[in-house]
Design a protein around this motif. Structure first.
Motif, PDB file in Angstrom:
ATOM      1  N   TRP A 130       0.826  -1.205   0.000  1.00 51.28           N
ATOM      2  CA  TRP A 130       0.000   0.000   0.000  1.00 51.28           C
ATOM      3  C   TRP A 130       0.865   1.261   0.000  1.00 51.28           C
ATOM      4  O   TRP A 130       0.553   2.249  -0.687  1.00 51.28           O
ATOM      5  CB  TRP A 130      -0.933   0.005   1.207  1.00 51.28           C
ATOM      6  CG  TRP A 130      -2.191  -0.775   1.001  1.00 51.28           C
ATOM      7  CD1 TRP A 130      -2.480  -2.004   1.521  1.00 51.28           C
ATOM      8  CD2 TRP A 130      -3.318  -0.399   0.215  1.00 51.28           C
ATOM      9  NE1 TRP A 130      -3.727  -2.420   1.109  1.00 51.28           N
ATOM     10  CE2 TRP A 130      -4.266  -1.446   0.310  1.00 51.28           C
ATOM     11  CE3 TRP A 130      -3.624   0.713  -0.560  1.00 51.28           C
ATOM     12  CZ2 TRP A 130      -5.494  -1.416  -0.350  1.00 51.28           C
ATOM     13  CZ3 TRP A 130      -4.855   0.756  -1.221  1.00 51.28           C
ATOM     14  CH2 TRP A 130      -5.768  -0.299  -1.107  1.00 51.28           C
ATOM     15  N   THR A 131       1.940   1.239   0.760  1.00 56.53           N
ATOM     16  CA  THR A 131       2.833   2.399   0.810  1.00 56.53           C
ATOM     17  C   THR A 131       3.470   2.657  -0.549  1.00 56.53           C
ATOM     18  O   THR A 131       3.522   3.793  -1.032  1.00 56.53           O
ATOM     19  CB  THR A 131       3.928   2.179   1.860  1.00 56.53           C
ATOM     20  OG1 THR A 131       3.328   1.946   3.126  1.00 56.53           O
ATOM     21  CG2 THR A 131       4.845   3.384   1.952  1.00 56.53           C
ATOM     22  N   ALA A 133       2.355   1.731  -3.494  1.00 54.55           N
ATOM     23  CA  ALA A 133       1.330   2.172  -4.444  1.00 54.55           C
ATOM     24  C   ALA A 133       0.990   3.640  -4.236  1.00 54.55           C
ATOM     25  O   ALA A 133       0.838   4.412  -5.195  1.00 54.55           O
ATOM     26  CB  ALA A 133       0.084   1.306  -4.295  1.00 54.55           C
ATOM     27  N   ALA A 134       0.881   4.068  -2.970  1.00 55.97           N
ATOM     28  CA  ALA A 134       0.547   5.466  -2.684  1.00 55.97           C
ATOM     29  C   ALA A 134       1.656   6.397  -3.154  1.00 55.97           C
ATOM     30  O   ALA A 134       1.390   7.462  -3.737  1.00 55.97           O
ATOM     31  CB  ALA A 134       0.290   5.636  -1.186  1.00 55.97           C
ATOM     32  N   LEU A 136       3.902   5.878  -5.536  1.00 56.60           N
ATOM     33  CA  LEU A 136       3.979   5.910  -6.991  1.00 56.60           C
ATOM     34  C   LEU A 136       2.803   6.664  -7.595  1.00 56.60           C
ATOM     35  O   LEU A 136       2.935   7.306  -8.645  1.00 56.60           O
ATOM     36  CB  LEU A 136       4.045   4.481  -7.538  1.00 56.60           C
ATOM     37  CG  LEU A 136       5.330   3.719  -7.213  1.00 56.60           C
ATOM     38  CD1 LEU A 136       5.252   2.290  -7.723  1.00 56.60           C
ATOM     39  CD2 LEU A 136       6.542   4.424  -7.810  1.00 56.60           C
ATOM     40  N   ALA A 137       1.640   6.592  -6.934  1.00 53.29           N
ATOM     41  CA  ALA A 137       0.508   7.377  -7.400  1.00 53.29           C
ATOM     42  C   ALA A 137       0.761   8.870  -7.216  1.00 53.29           C
ATOM     43  O   ALA A 137       0.361   9.696  -8.043  1.00 53.29           O
ATOM     44  CB  ALA A 137      -0.765   6.960  -6.662  1.00 53.29           C
ATOM     45  N   TRP A 138       1.435   9.215  -6.113  1.00 52.35           N
ATOM     46  CA  TRP A 138       1.746  10.617  -5.839  1.00 52.35           C
ATOM     47  C   TRP A 138       2.802  11.142  -6.806  1.00 52.35           C
ATOM     48  O   TRP A 138       2.692  12.246  -7.322  1.00 52.35           O
ATOM     49  CB  TRP A 138       2.240  10.753  -4.399  1.00 52.35           C
ATOM     50  CG  TRP A 138       2.671  12.133  -4.034  1.00 52.35           C
ATOM     51  CD1 TRP A 138       3.952  12.592  -3.967  1.00 52.35           C
ATOM     52  CD2 TRP A 138       1.840  13.241  -3.696  1.00 52.35           C
ATOM     53  NE1 TRP A 138       3.981  13.910  -3.615  1.00 52.35           N
ATOM     54  CE2 TRP A 138       2.681  14.336  -3.433  1.00 52.35           C
ATOM     55  CE3 TRP A 138       0.455  13.406  -3.586  1.00 52.35           C
ATOM     56  CZ2 TRP A 138       2.196  15.583  -3.074  1.00 52.35           C
ATOM     57  CZ3 TRP A 138      -0.027  14.656  -3.211  1.00 52.35           C
ATOM     58  CH2 TRP A 138       0.839  15.714  -2.963  1.00 52.35           C
ATOM     59  N   ARG A 139       3.847  10.330  -7.059  1.00 55.89           N
ATOM     60  CA  ARG A 139       4.908  10.752  -7.967  1.00 55.89           C
ATOM     61  C   ARG A 139       5.395   9.540  -8.760  1.00 55.89           C
ATOM     62  O   ARG A 139       6.282   8.808  -8.321  1.00 55.89           O
ATOM     63  CB  ARG A 139       6.057  11.387  -7.197  1.00 55.89           C
ATOM     64  CG  ARG A 139       7.143  11.948  -8.093  1.00 55.89           C
ATOM     65  CD  ARG A 139       8.116  12.827  -7.331  1.00 55.89           C
ATOM     66  NE  ARG A 139       7.486  14.017  -6.806  1.00 55.89           N
ATOM     67  CZ  ARG A 139       8.147  14.963  -6.142  1.00 55.89           C
ATOM     68  NH1 ARG A 139       9.439  14.838  -5.947  1.00 55.89           N
ATOM     69  NH2 ARG A 139       7.514  16.024  -5.684  1.00 55.89           N
ATOM     70  N   PRO A 140       4.834   9.306  -9.953  1.00 57.16           N
ATOM     71  CA  PRO A 140       5.204   8.115 -10.734  1.00 57.16           C
ATOM     72  C   PRO A 140       6.687   8.042 -11.083  1.00 57.16           C
ATOM     73  O   PRO A 140       7.220   6.949 -11.271  1.00 57.16           O
ATOM     74  CB  PRO A 140       4.346   8.267 -12.002  1.00 57.16           C
ATOM     75  CG  PRO A 140       3.189   9.112 -11.584  1.00 57.16           C
ATOM     76  CD  PRO A 140       3.728  10.058 -10.564  1.00 57.16           C
ATOM     77  N   GLY A 143       9.194   5.588  -9.602  1.00 58.58           N
ATOM     78  CA  GLY A 143       9.314   4.207 -10.047  1.00 58.58           C
ATOM     79  C   GLY A 143      10.659   3.905 -10.688  1.00 58.58           C
ATOM     80  O   GLY A 143      11.039   2.737 -10.819  1.00 58.58           O
TER      81      GLY A 143
END
Length: 434
Positions: A130-131, A133-134, A136-140, A143
């Motif tokens: 979850w961490t 994913a959060a 990467l959603a905030w700043r792709p 990755g």
């Protein structure tokens, strides 16, 4: 915090052990002499003098259990115990100014603490997923960040249900478990470094980091001398790095052999006391896959025609002189004058043929004078070099990848084979190079 960093960095000049504490605890690599930093990199310990998410992950996981028990014994309150376990992580975030790698590891640790406080069954790998994913959603762009990859891998090993108990065993598993990531990102990894980390990580986690944080707090009363207890541990790591850097690196097939033996033991042995020292199956497969990837045939690299250091608005540009490619032509040298002799030598130049700064001639004159003092200023003709506008896309891409205000990029003609400087190596489509 800025005053503290400046004062401790100034006081550590000429003192390698004190410089190590300032470099590793505050994330100020400049406090450590370049030759010491080179030894640490060769020994596979370069991450210790960075504000590394892996360091925070290891330290947080190791102190959580003892501090939770201490809090319960002191007050009998789970909230007090969780707060006490949070103190080292918050203190580290404070002294480093909340650097992103440390923040990532702190978020992961915070989720584990939240599960403890709410009484919900904690599952480390789920919280880690979850961490990740959060973030990467905030700043792709994260990755592509080697620091994130190392932080996630280290935490995955530490929170895995089969994670071994004991500082040395955990350090060994984390060091070997991050080998595939180091190989892929930087093109090489050191078995000597894995062995050195088994010693250095416990010393850093249990000695340098806690005493260094306490020393930083006490520095406002006692000055830099408050860091002396932590510096004793720093000297141990520096001596270890100096020794490991001089040991010949074992051949690549020995690393592959260790991975094969690890796989065989994982498939055939069931005794927990043996398996706690055996790397997991995924790291072993990862090491073999990374070695196969690095061993494949590659097309010849294009010639490097320029190096740019800066951002999308301003950058210093370095190109080889046409008549003698061992000499550099420097345009718009915004870096400190004393940095240029070491920088040109690190880039493979024996000196400079010309230094120009059309918008600031005094800046060029100061850099030229510094190079003359170092015996690195020569005469020669220089091409104009690429325009900043043509470099902007490469610089912005490297900034997004490293999350730094300034980037270092090199490439061939017309930007062919552009590579970004990450963690001491140029990384690009053709693979990393020291």
């Amino acid at each position: 915090m800025a005053e503290l960093r400046e004062a401790t960095t100034r006081a550590s000049r000429g003192d390698a052990a004190l410089g190590f504490v300032v470099a590793s605890v505050l994330g100020q690599p400049a406090a450590l002499a370049p030759e010491r930093r080179t030894e640490l990199r060769r020994a596979g310990l370069g991450h210790v003098v960075a504000v590394s998410g892996m360091n925070v992950a290891v330290a947080a996981a190791l102190v959580q259990g003892p501090l939770l028990r201490a809090g319960l014994l002191l007050g009998g309150s789970l909230t007090l115990a969780a707060a006490l376990a949070w103190l080292p992580v918050l203190a580290y975030l404070g002294v480093t100014g909340g650097e992103p790698p440390a923040l990532r590891a702190a978020v992961m640790f915070g989720l584990a603490q939240l599960a403890t406080l709410t009484g919900r069954p904690g599952h480390g790998l789920t919280a880690l997923a979850w961490t990740a994913a959060a973030m990467l959603a905030w700043r792709p762009a994260w990755g592509l960040d080697p620091g994130l990859h190392l932080s996630l891998a280290a935490m995955a090993i530490l929170v895995h249900p089969s994670a071994p108990r004991g500082l040395v065993a955990q350090s060994w598993r984390v060091s070997f478990g991050t080998l595939p990531i180091v190989l892929v990102h930087f093109g090489q990894a050191s078995l000597i470094g894995v062995a050195a980390n088994v010693i250095a990580v416990p010393v850093f986690t249990l000695w340098v980091l806690p005493l260094g944080i306490a020393g930083m707090v006490a520095a406002q009363w006692w000055g830099p001398e408050a860091l002396r207890p932590a510096a004793l541990g720093g000297q141990v790591i520096i001596d270890l790095a100096g020794l490991a850097a001089r040991v010949p690196e074992p051949p690549w097939w020995l690393m592959a052999g260790m991975a094969v033996v690890g796989l065989a033991l994982r498939l055939t042995v069931r005794r927990p006391e043996v398996l706690r020292w055996v790397p997991g199956m995924l790291p072993c497969v990862g090491v073999l896959a990374a070695l196969a990837y690095l061993g494949r045939e590659r097309s010849p690299e294009p010639p490097r025609e320029w190096v740019a250091i800066g951002g999308s608005r301003s950058a210093a540009i370095i190109v080889p002189a046409p008549a003698d490619r061992s000499l550099a032509c420097v345009r718009d040298p915004w870096l400190a004058p004393e940095a240029w002799p070491e920088l040109l030598a690190a880039l493979g130049f024996r000196g400079a043929a010309a230094v120009v700064a059309p918008r600031s001639p005094p800046a060029a004159a100061v850099v030229q004078a510094e190079l003359e003092r170092a015996g690195m200023m020569f005469e020669g003709t220089c091409p104009e070099g690429p325009a900043l506008k043509s470099l902007r896309i490469h610089l912005e891409g490297c900034q997004a990848r490293t999350r730094l205000r300034r980037a270092v990029v090199r490439a061939g003609p017309e930007g062919v084979g552009a590579e970004c400087w990450i963690g001491g190596v140029f990384v690009g489509a053709t693979g990393p190079e020291r």
